[in-house]
Design an enzyme around this catalytic site. Sequence first.
Site: not given
Length: 340
Positions: A7-8, A210, A221, A225
């Site tokens: 992943g970049f 986003e 999200d 967590k």
Amino acid sequence: MKICILGFGAVGKGVVKAISLKNDRFKEKYGLDLKVVAVTDTSGAAISNKGLDLDLLLEIKEKTGKVSNYPGYGVSGMSNMQVLENAEYDCLVEVTPTDICNGEPAKTHILKAFEDKRDVVTSNKGPLALYFKELNESAMNNGVQFKFEASVGGAMPIINFAHETLSSCDIDSIVGILNGTTNYILSRMAKEGSSYEQILKESQELGIAETNPAQDVEGIDAACKTVILANSLIGRDVSYKDVEVIGISKITPESISLAKNEGYLIKLIGEVSGDVLEVSPRLVREGSPFAVDGTLNVATLKTDLAEDVTVVGKGAGPLETASAILSDIISIYKIKQCNG
């Protein structure tokens, strides 16, 4: 130590930038020399077992958008699994996009690394929120390290802090603001009296939210967590489906104004305590530890010996998240040095 990065995007690039900035310091302070031997994106991979030139790698990605254009060592169309088969690496950094539906492809990548006796560091919430027990058991069965500090709160120190600094304590509950985007939106609404829709639109234009903000604003999200904290710090065996979740999309300027008149703010709060596993908007008193602005995250751990301990940190950002990933890598290196 040889690093493979799957992943970049923003986080992957942040890790490479941080290594480029800090590697000399790591050598001097810890005797740790990090070499990035493989990187992947949707175009393919760049792979060199002697180590890639990090500044060149970032430049190629910036100019062409493809790591497969890395001169001499770029391979178009090479899959993540092929990279894991071919790269000579010690530690996998798994930072592919999060999928909360099935945790893939990150789950498969992580299990493959474990089976090959490689350590893993990840910021990827999907597999952790769905398959924590399976992943943890696989790491232990294969005698490797599994670290995921960056999966909760970006640069906010909580998982390693709880395991190491609070190692003498039992943690009874965790309550916190675990999503920076929603905190930014609610902070702006409280300060300006603007509508949720207006602040969300501006947040998207600034890149804080986003284009599709559902994971943040609907509490998904934060719920992921919360699950990770419940499993890793309190010893629960839960997954995302066990969380009661309410987001912030129905919060109005009027409700925020009413709260302010009584000395309160509205924040999206995640809680793990007793039988409670929940994410929802709640009232917090102005001046309390939870009255933080912007993209800050905050969490209070209630313990038996140290009573309440509160941690605060920036919950997002490429270098901030990279700082947590590199802390995990350094921790793995120190453990290996101690074990000979």
